[in-house]
Scaffold this active site. Structure first.
Site, PDB file in Angstrom:
ATOM      1  N   HIS A 446       0.906  -1.155   0.111  1.00 60.26           N
ATOM      2  CA  HIS A 446       0.028  -0.111   0.048  1.00 60.26           C
ATOM      3  C   HIS A 446       0.794   1.249   0.049  1.00 60.26           C
ATOM      4  O   HIS A 446       0.616   2.240   0.549  1.00 60.26           O
ATOM      5  CB  HIS A 446      -0.863  -0.142   1.377  1.00 60.26           C
ATOM      6  CG  HIS A 446      -2.077  -1.109   1.134  1.00 60.26           C
ATOM      7  ND1 HIS A 446      -2.796  -1.451   2.403  1.00 60.26           N
ATOM      8  CD2 HIS A 446      -2.243  -2.097   0.514  1.00 60.26           C
ATOM      9  CE1 HIS A 446      -3.481  -2.380   2.105  1.00 60.26           C
ATOM     10  NE2 HIS A 446      -3.272  -2.850   0.824  1.00 60.26           N
TER      11      HIS A 446
HETATM   12  C1  LIG Z   1      -0.388  -7.592  -3.907  1.00 57.25           C
HETATM   13  C2  LIG Z   1      -1.107  -6.536  -3.598  1.00 57.25           C
HETATM   14  C3  LIG Z   1      -2.282  -6.501  -2.733  1.00 57.25           C
HETATM   15  C4  LIG Z   1      -3.070  -5.531  -2.434  1.00 57.25           C
HETATM   16  N1  LIG Z   1      -4.072  -5.745  -1.867  1.00 57.25           N
HETATM   17  C5  LIG Z   1      -5.001  -4.589  -1.771  1.00 57.25           C
HETATM   18  C6  LIG Z   1      -6.230  -4.892  -1.193  1.00 57.25           C
HETATM   19  O1  LIG Z   1      -6.908  -5.989  -0.784  1.00 57.25           O
HETATM   20  N2  LIG Z   1      -7.136  -3.959  -0.766  1.00 57.25           N
HETATM   21  C7  LIG Z   1      -6.793  -2.566  -1.466  1.00 57.25           C
HETATM   22  O2  LIG Z   1      -7.487  -1.425  -1.111  1.00 57.25           O
HETATM   23  N3  LIG Z   1      -5.676  -2.228  -2.090  1.00 57.25           N
HETATM   24  C8  LIG Z   1      -4.751  -3.285  -2.124  1.00 57.25           C
HETATM   25  N4  LIG Z   1      -3.574  -3.153  -2.763  1.00 57.25           N
HETATM   26  C9  LIG Z   1      -3.211  -1.992  -3.025  1.00 57.25           C
HETATM   27  C10 LIG Z   1      -3.847  -1.166  -4.274  1.00 57.25           C
HETATM   28  O3  LIG Z   1      -3.901  -2.345  -5.244  1.00 57.25           O
HETATM   29  C11 LIG Z   1      -3.059  -0.081  -4.895  1.00 57.25           C
HETATM   30  O4  LIG Z   1      -2.946   0.838  -3.718  1.00 57.25           O
HETATM   31  C12 LIG Z   1      -3.717   0.578  -6.137  1.00 57.25           C
HETATM   32  O5  LIG Z   1      -3.899  -0.622  -7.018  1.00 57.25           O
HETATM   33  C13 LIG Z   1      -2.988   1.637  -6.653  1.00 57.25           C
HETATM   34  O6  LIG Z   1      -3.567   2.254  -7.684  1.00 57.25           O
HETATM   35  P1  LIG Z   1      -2.476   3.037  -8.567  1.00 57.25           P
HETATM   36  O7  LIG Z   1      -3.584   3.494  -9.933  1.00 57.25           O
HETATM   37  O8  LIG Z   1      -2.082   4.135  -8.034  1.00 57.25           O
HETATM   38  O9  LIG Z   1      -1.603   2.016  -9.386  1.00 57.25           O
HETATM   39  P2  LIG Z   1      -1.703   0.806 -10.298  1.00 57.25           P
HETATM   40  O10 LIG Z   1      -2.838   0.237 -10.049  1.00 57.25           O
HETATM   41  O11 LIG Z   1      -0.594  -0.067  -9.916  1.00 57.25           O
HETATM   42  O12 LIG Z   1      -1.505   1.140 -11.652  1.00 57.25           O
HETATM   43  C14 LIG Z   1      -0.434   1.796 -12.294  1.00 57.25           C
HETATM   44  C15 LIG Z   1      -0.572   1.123 -13.832  1.00 57.25           C
HETATM   45  O13 LIG Z   1       0.396   2.120 -14.729  1.00 57.25           O
HETATM   46  C16 LIG Z   1       1.102   1.195 -15.477  1.00 57.25           C
HETATM   47  N5  LIG Z   1       2.636   1.762 -15.840  1.00 57.25           N
HETATM   48  C17 LIG Z   1       3.337   2.061 -15.065  1.00 57.25           C
HETATM   49  N6  LIG Z   1       4.421   2.644 -15.536  1.00 57.25           N
HETATM   50  C18 LIG Z   1       4.069   2.735 -17.140  1.00 57.25           C
HETATM   51  C19 LIG Z   1       4.717   3.136 -18.444  1.00 57.25           C
HETATM   52  N7  LIG Z   1       5.915   3.762 -18.294  1.00 57.25           N
HETATM   53  N8  LIG Z   1       3.797   3.088 -19.316  1.00 57.25           N
HETATM   54  C20 LIG Z   1       2.715   2.600 -19.567  1.00 57.25           C
HETATM   55  N9  LIG Z   1       2.033   2.015 -18.387  1.00 57.25           N
HETATM   56  C21 LIG Z   1       2.719   2.282 -17.038  1.00 57.25           C
HETATM   57  C22 LIG Z   1       1.321  -0.120 -14.787  1.00 57.25           C
HETATM   58  O14 LIG Z   1       1.377  -1.229 -15.543  1.00 57.25           O
HETATM   59  C23 LIG Z   1      -0.035  -0.184 -14.024  1.00 57.25           C
HETATM   60  O15 LIG Z   1      -1.175  -0.962 -14.576  1.00 57.25           O
HETATM   61  C24 LIG Z   1      -2.662  -4.255  -3.047  1.00 57.25           C
HETATM   62  C25 LIG Z   1      -1.565  -4.175  -3.916  1.00 57.25           C
HETATM   63  C26 LIG Z   1      -0.812  -5.072  -4.114  1.00 57.25           C
HETATM   64  C27 LIG Z   1       0.206  -4.952  -5.190  1.00 57.25           C
END
Ligand SMILES: Cc1cc2nc3c(=O)[nH]c(=O)nc-3n(C[C@H](O)[C@H](O)[C@H](O)COP(=O)(O)OP(=O)(O)OC[C@H]3O[C@@H](n4cnc5c(N)ncnc54)[C@H](O)[C@@H]3O)c2cc1C
Length: 513
Positions: A446
């Site tokens: 997280h």
């Molecule tokens: C194993 C795990 C378990 C978790 N369990 C929970 C849970 O049960 N409940 C909960 O609330 N939260 C959970 N979380 C946390 C939650 O999933 C994250 O906080 C959330 O997904 C973050 O969202 P985001 O949009 O910031 O980033 P992300 O969802 O990580 O999205 C980032 C995206 O950008 C893409 N990207 C990165 N760099 C580039 C680039 N240069 N060019 C093109 N694309 C790119 C990546 O491929 C990815 O698809 C968990 C996380 C993980 C990893």
């Protein structure tokens, strides 16, 4: 750059709360998703979203009402990948170290294994699906409009959330908590990932390119006007530009590419021969990760596979400890015993670290340090959480899941024997909960804080001085919201999408006047 990066968008059918059926997670409408290698060298859109993750999908779905949106996602599709959809395969997905794995592993300088996501849907496609809203206190604190936030949560929940069935391990834990005088809570879960948003919103104006890794953003006299991305063949000839003279045009991304594209500490950027677009010393500073500590409990009777559903929370004001229970069967497959797992997570860690570039390849892991337990308050919460876990494990309710000859000290020794992290183990761990917390710390993934509102972006999630650029993702938060972040991260995608559209309309009407 920051670990995980950006937001974006996507697909397929099925509405509302259909918990179990949706585990099949078939993409019913996939026509707007293409492989980057088959795309034109130059394209033009009103909005460009870098990353099709948890925030990016609802954001793109919202922006696509009346505007053309391109999502560039470095990973592949979650559809048809059995490891992504199936709860049973939660751990194997995280342990997949192949170059195309949706979970890109990295180890922080603290010696703790962690994950960056690499798949459409981002973290929501491989996380534990635990779903909780942020408290009204927090919403007030960050200055969001409660009514709009509630509407955005409702919009999200119609697509992804449901009330889970409580299985035996979890219900026993709930009974154990009650027995030791702690109030249990049962939480919602998400049954699918955020790429569903786009399809639910009739994505006529969304285009998603998969295996499209953005290399950097393009700037001309400050405004961002396009991006360069690489396809699965490694060809970097692709360019996506914002449409000229459009009243909308914005690039929307999550943090990551800021540094590589020239926004960060000028000193740090120059050390990597990156041309400085804007000197923003706070980019990558203040990173935090919620420490997680666990106990494995070998059980004489089988434990069903479930992820986190029941928890308890110490909540003196609004933020402190959160302790959860989960069962991660596969973590112990190496030692062939049938264990259950109870875990605790510190909800609002005070300890902070930072993130810095190692090089300018967006796919390479950056340098990250979180400084777990540097602040004594974090350690105090961990000890308090472990004491509650130990009380529950010793409760009458739990006796059916315990071998009588295995006292808590033996459970701690068992944990120390497993390669859960790369930290030094001390001889006194069995007797000191403080040392136990420090030596066996893990992550619940997280991490947040490297691109905070008020420090790197303004309240409109704009990078100051660069009007055509917004950063919308989990790294903009200064602590995890709700008990776990994904509900609020998805809500933020929806909420910011509406705000950006609204701003675009205002700009358009001003131009006319
Ligand atoms: C194993 C795990 C378990 C978790 N369990 C929970 C849970 O049960 N409940 C909960 O609330 N939260 C959970 N979380 C946390 C939650 O999933 C994250 O906080 C959330 O997904 C973050 O969202 P985001 O949009 O910031 O980033 P992300 O969802 O990580 O999205 C980032 C995206 O950008 C893409 N990207 C990165 N760099 C580039 C680039 N240069 N060019 C093109 N694309 C790119 C990546 O491929 C990815 O698809 C968990 C996380 C993980 C990893």
């Amino acid at each position: 750059m920051c670990i995980r990066l950006f937001g974006a968008y996507l697909l397929a059918g099925i509405l509302l709360l259909l918990p179990i059926i949706c585990y099949s997670d078939k993409a019913s409408d996939y026509t707007f998703v293409r492989e980057a290698k088959s795309t034109p060298a130059v394209v033009h859109f009103d909005y460009i979203g870098i990353g099709g993750g948890t925030t990016g999908c609802p954001l793109a779905a919202t922006l696509s009402h009346g505007a053309s949106v391109l999502v560039l996602e470095r990973g592949g599709s979650p559809y048809g990948n059995p490891n992504i959809i199936n709860t049973e395969n939660f751990a194997p997905t995280l342990l997949d170290t192949s170059p195309t794995s949706p979970a890109q592993q990295f180890t922080s300088e603290d010696g703790v294994f962690n994950i960056r996501t690499r798949v459409l849907g981002g973290g929501s496609a491989l996380n534990a699906r635990f779903y909780t809203r942020a408290s009204t206190h927090y919403i007030k604190e960050v200055g969001w409009n409660q009514r709009m936030v509630d509407q955005s949560y409702e919009w999200v929940e119609k697509v992804v959330a449901f009330e889970p069935e409580i299985l035996q391990w979890e219900s026993t834990f709930r009974d154990g908590l009650l027995e030791v005088g702690v109030l249990p809570r049962v939480y919602l879960r998400a049954f699918t990932h955020s790429s569903r948003f786009a399809s639910v919103c009739r994505p006529r104006k969304i285009t998603v390119y998969l295996h499209a890794t953005v290399q950097k953003m393009l700037f001309r006299h400050i405004p961002a006007y396009g991006v360069i991305y690489k396809d699965a063949y490694g060809i970097i000839r692709h360019r996506a530009y914002l449409k000229r003279n459009s009243k909308k045009n914005r690039i929307v991304l999550s943090v990551g590419l800021l540094m590589i594209s020239g926004m960060g500490s000028a000193f740090h950027l120059r050390a990597h021969s990156i041309k400085v677009v804007a000197d923003c010393p706070m980019v990558g500073q203040g990173m935090a990760d919620n420490p997680m500590n666990i106990l494995f409990i070998p059980s004489p009777q089988p434990v069903e596979v479930s992820l986190v559903q029941v928890g308890w929370r110490i909540d003196p004001f609004h933020s402190f400890g959160l302790w959860l229970i989960g069962h991660f069967k596969h973590f112990l497959s190496q030692v062939s015993i049938s264990p259950g797992v109870i875990l605790e997570k510190i909800m609002g860690p005070l300890s902070r670290g930072h993130l810095a570039l190692r090089n300018t390849n967006p796919n390479d892991n950056p340098f990250v340090i979180f400084n777990y337990f540097k602040e004594p308050e974090d350690l105090r919460k961990c000890i308090e959480g472990m004491k509650t876990i130990i009380d529950v494990v010793n409760s009458e309710a739990y006796s059916k899941f315990r071998y009588k000859y295995m006292p808590v000290e033996a459970l701690i020794d068992l944990l120390l024997a497993l390669p859960l992290n790369r930290r030094r183990k001390h001889a006194n761990v069995t007797f000191s909960l403080e040392q136990f917390c420090i030596d066996t710390v893990m992550t619940i993934c997280h991490y947040h804080g490297g691109c905070r509102v008020g420090r790197v972006v303004d309240k409109g999630y704009r990078v100051p001085g660069i009007d055509s650029l917004r950063v919308v993702d989990g790294l903009t938060f200064y602590r995890t919201l709700g008990t776990n972040p994904q509900a609020t991260v998805m809500m933020l995608g929806r909420h910011m999408g509406q705000r950006i559209l609204h701003d675009g309309l205002l700009r358009g009407s001003k131009k006319k006047n």
